[in-house]
Design an enzyme around this catalytic site. Structure first.
Site, PDB file in Angstrom:
ATOM      1  N   SER A 142       0.830  -1.390   0.118  1.00  0.00           N
ATOM      2  CA  SER A 142      -0.043  -0.029   0.146  1.00  0.00           C
ATOM      3  C   SER A 142       0.734   1.231  -0.176  1.00  0.00           C
ATOM      4  O   SER A 142       2.143   1.273   0.459  1.00  0.00           O
ATOM      5  CB  SER A 142      -0.974  -0.026   1.350  1.00  0.00           C
ATOM      6  OG  SER A 142      -1.459   1.139   1.389  1.00  0.00           O
ATOM      7  N   TYR A 155      -1.614  -0.049  10.637  1.00  0.00           N
ATOM      8  CA  TYR A 155      -1.903  -0.712   9.198  1.00  0.00           C
ATOM      9  C   TYR A 155      -0.785  -0.156   8.303  1.00  0.00           C
ATOM     10  O   TYR A 155      -0.256  -0.905   7.693  1.00  0.00           O
ATOM     11  CB  TYR A 155      -3.386   0.068   8.594  1.00  0.00           C
ATOM     12  CG  TYR A 155      -3.688  -0.364   7.275  1.00  0.00           C
ATOM     13  CD1 TYR A 155      -3.797  -1.615   6.874  1.00  0.00           C
ATOM     14  CD2 TYR A 155      -3.207   0.693   6.292  1.00  0.00           C
ATOM     15  CE1 TYR A 155      -3.829  -1.937   5.586  1.00  0.00           C
ATOM     16  CE2 TYR A 155      -3.551   0.380   4.819  1.00  0.00           C
ATOM     17  CZ  TYR A 155      -3.677  -0.850   4.485  1.00  0.00           C
ATOM     18  OH  TYR A 155      -3.784  -1.282   3.200  1.00  0.00           O
TER      19      TYR A 155
HETATM   20  N1  LIG Z   1      -8.612  -0.577  -0.807  1.00  0.00           N
HETATM   21  C1  LIG Z   1      -7.794   0.199  -0.751  1.00  0.00           C
HETATM   22  O1  LIG Z   1      -7.977   1.359  -0.832  1.00  0.00           O
HETATM   23  C2  LIG Z   1      -6.314  -0.508  -0.502  1.00  0.00           C
HETATM   24  C3  LIG Z   1      -5.283   0.409  -0.760  1.00  0.00           C
HETATM   25  C4  LIG Z   1      -4.196  -0.037  -0.841  1.00  0.00           C
HETATM   26  C5  LIG Z   1      -4.057  -1.692  -0.338  1.00  0.00           C
HETATM   27  N2  LIG Z   1      -4.999  -2.062  -0.277  1.00  0.00           N
HETATM   28  C6  LIG Z   1      -4.477  -3.591   0.392  1.00  0.00           C
HETATM   29  O2  LIG Z   1      -5.138  -4.326  -0.997  1.00  0.00           O
HETATM   30  C7  LIG Z   1      -5.541  -5.750  -0.329  1.00  0.00           C
HETATM   31  C8  LIG Z   1      -6.782  -6.124  -0.509  1.00  0.00           C
HETATM   32  O3  LIG Z   1      -7.647  -5.145  -0.263  1.00  0.00           O
HETATM   33  P1  LIG Z   1      -9.006  -4.806  -0.701  1.00  0.00           P
HETATM   34  O4  LIG Z   1      -9.361  -3.340  -1.198  1.00  0.00           O
HETATM   35  O5  LIG Z   1      -9.476  -5.742  -1.996  1.00  0.00           O
HETATM   36  O6  LIG Z   1     -10.171  -5.144   0.347  1.00  0.00           O
HETATM   37  P2  LIG Z   1     -11.417  -6.011   0.383  1.00  0.00           P
HETATM   38  O7  LIG Z   1     -12.537  -5.842  -0.490  1.00  0.00           O
HETATM   39  O8  LIG Z   1     -11.878  -5.978   1.773  1.00  0.00           O
HETATM   40  O9  LIG Z   1     -11.050  -7.591   0.400  1.00  0.00           O
HETATM   41  C9  LIG Z   1     -10.046  -8.196   1.285  1.00  0.00           C
HETATM   42  C10 LIG Z   1     -10.153  -9.851   1.062  1.00  0.00           C
HETATM   43  O10 LIG Z   1      -9.194 -10.169   1.851  1.00  0.00           O
HETATM   44  C11 LIG Z   1      -9.795 -11.445   2.457  1.00  0.00           C
HETATM   45  N3  LIG Z   1      -9.473 -11.703   4.008  1.00  0.00           N
HETATM   46  C12 LIG Z   1      -9.223 -10.680   4.930  1.00  0.00           C
HETATM   47  N4  LIG Z   1      -8.633 -11.366   5.946  1.00  0.00           N
HETATM   48  C13 LIG Z   1      -8.801 -12.808   5.624  1.00  0.00           C
HETATM   49  C14 LIG Z   1      -8.317 -13.713   6.425  1.00  0.00           C
HETATM   50  N5  LIG Z   1      -7.685 -13.592   7.759  1.00  0.00           N
HETATM   51  N6  LIG Z   1      -7.826 -14.735   5.700  1.00  0.00           N
HETATM   52  C15 LIG Z   1      -8.210 -14.937   4.382  1.00  0.00           C
HETATM   53  N7  LIG Z   1      -8.726 -14.093   3.634  1.00  0.00           N
HETATM   54  C16 LIG Z   1      -8.932 -12.750   4.218  1.00  0.00           C
HETATM   55  C17 LIG Z   1     -11.329 -11.072   2.406  1.00  0.00           C
HETATM   56  O11 LIG Z   1     -12.117 -12.314   2.191  1.00  0.00           O
HETATM   57  P3  LIG Z   1     -12.878 -13.124   3.547  1.00  0.00           P
HETATM   58  O12 LIG Z   1     -13.734 -12.111   4.505  1.00  0.00           O
HETATM   59  O13 LIG Z   1     -13.928 -13.858   2.665  1.00  0.00           O
HETATM   60  O14 LIG Z   1     -11.786 -13.933   4.133  1.00  0.00           O
HETATM   61  C18 LIG Z   1     -11.133 -10.283   1.259  1.00  0.00           C
HETATM   62  O15 LIG Z   1     -11.353 -11.332   0.048  1.00  0.00           O
HETATM   63  C19 LIG Z   1      -5.093  -5.549   1.370  1.00  0.00           C
HETATM   64  O16 LIG Z   1      -4.179  -6.030   1.591  1.00  0.00           O
HETATM   65  C20 LIG Z   1      -5.449  -4.209   1.477  1.00  0.00           C
HETATM   66  O17 LIG Z   1      -4.456  -3.752   2.558  1.00  0.00           O
HETATM   67  C21 LIG Z   1      -6.012  -1.881  -0.362  1.00  0.00           C
END
Ligand SMILES: NC(=O)c1ccc[n+]([C@@H]2O[C@H](COP(=O)([O-])OP(=O)(O)OC[C@H]3O[C@@H](n4cnc5c(N)ncnc54)[C@H](OP(=O)(O)O)[C@@H]3O)[C@@H](O)[C@H]2O)c1
Length: 257
Positions: A142, A155
């Site tokens: 991130s 975070y």
């Molecule tokens: N959205 C942003 O603005 C942003 C920016 C920079 C980086 N990121 C990073 O991008 C990545 C994906 O985020 P996203 O935006 O796609 O968020 P999201 O839509 O909330 O997706 C997160 C995913 O992680 C899974 N997950 C969470 N905890 C888990 C666990 N303990 N075991 C297995 N799966 C788990 C969730 O599935 P289940 O609940 O089904 O397990 C879900 O599929 C993350 O690492 C986040 O830090 C996001």
């Protein structure tokens, strides 16, 4: 079932960036191993994307070392030659100042974003090394791993771990033909903010209001590009943010205000 082609192993596949990667890689003809906790969503994806490519799903929590080990050990043979690992499972919890944060939230971020990512990576490395030339680990970091902001505390620190771990891992596995990338997105519209705000949808609407945030498929496009580069090209870190997201100048606290 279709013939198994190149295999992408994707965590966090039930939502946001991980799900978009599953869709984009399927479109490009990759076979998929999809990991997340929510079984129903995984099964729905398997049914849908299984029309295009072979899909294997395993509902599990990446923080559960034994479950990750069992799942990798039990991968059906056609899926075991993993060429790309995308570590997307991750979360932020809370946005208030550190001194008001729930310690349990800090532990959960550390467990998921650090321990979970380490579990999957370490246990899958032998498969990636066996695949050799062209194998790639794409860790979803991130911009928060570089840029501090109020309320970012643990975070951002977990994402700094992801960045440094990616560099250190690259030092060890590049001689085996395995590439490692820290793919670091900025503001991306997904369930991320809903999870962070613990289900408070009003904050979510406000956060994205008037912006043109990245969409998960924008990040997935970058992941596919990284994975499909010729094997001698390694992207060490790729930061991608929406144009609307900007740095701020330093804030100076004054005692005469
Ligand atoms: N959205 C942003 O603005 C942003 C920016 C920079 C980086 N990121 C990073 O991008 C990545 C994906 O985020 P996203 O935006 O796609 O968020 P999201 O839509 O909330 O997706 C997160 C995913 O992680 C899974 N997950 C969470 N905890 C888990 C666990 N303990 N075991 C297995 N799966 C788990 C969730 O599935 P289940 O609940 O089904 O397990 C879900 O599929 C993350 O690492 C986040 O830090 C996001």
């Amino acid at each position: 079932m279709h013939e198994v082609s190149l295999v992408a192993f994707i965590t966090g596949a039930t939502s946001g960036i991980g799900e978009a990667c599953a869709r984009r890689f399927a479109e490009a003809g990759w076979s998929l191993v999809l990991i997340s906790r929510r079984r129903e969503r995984l099964e729905a994806l398997q049914q849908e994307l299984g029309e295009q490519v072979p899909v294997h799903v395993a509902p599990l929590d990446v923080t559960d070392h034994d479950a990750v080990a069992r799942t990798i050990e039990a991968l059906p043979a056609p899926f075991s030659a993993v060429r790309v690992l995308i570590n997307s499972a991750g979360l932020a919890l809370g946005k208030g100042p550190a001194q008001e944060a729930e310690l349990a939230d800090w532990h959960r971020m550390i467990d998921t974003n650090i321990t979970g990512l380490a579990n999957v990576t370490r246990l899958l490395l032998p498969r990636l090394i066996a695949t050799g030339s062209g194998a790639t680990v794409i860790n979803i970091g991130s911009i928060a791993g570089h840029t501090p902001y109020p309320g970012g505390h643990i975070y951002g620190a977990t994402k700094a771990f992801v960045e440094q771990f990616s560099y250190n891992l690259r030092c060890d596995v590049s001689a085996e033909g395995v590439r490692v990338t820290d793919l670091a997105p900025g503001m991306t519209e997904s369930e991320f903010t809903l999870v962070r705000m613990k289900g408070d949808a009003s904050v979510v609407d406000d956060y994205y209001r008037g912006t043109q945030a990245l969409q998960p498929h924008d990040v997935a496009e970058q992941a596919l590009h990284i994975a499909e580069l010729p094997p001698h090209i390694s992207i060490t870190r790729l930061e991608v943010a929406p144009l609307c997201q900007q740095w701020s100048p330093f804030t100076v606290l004054r005692n005469d205000a």
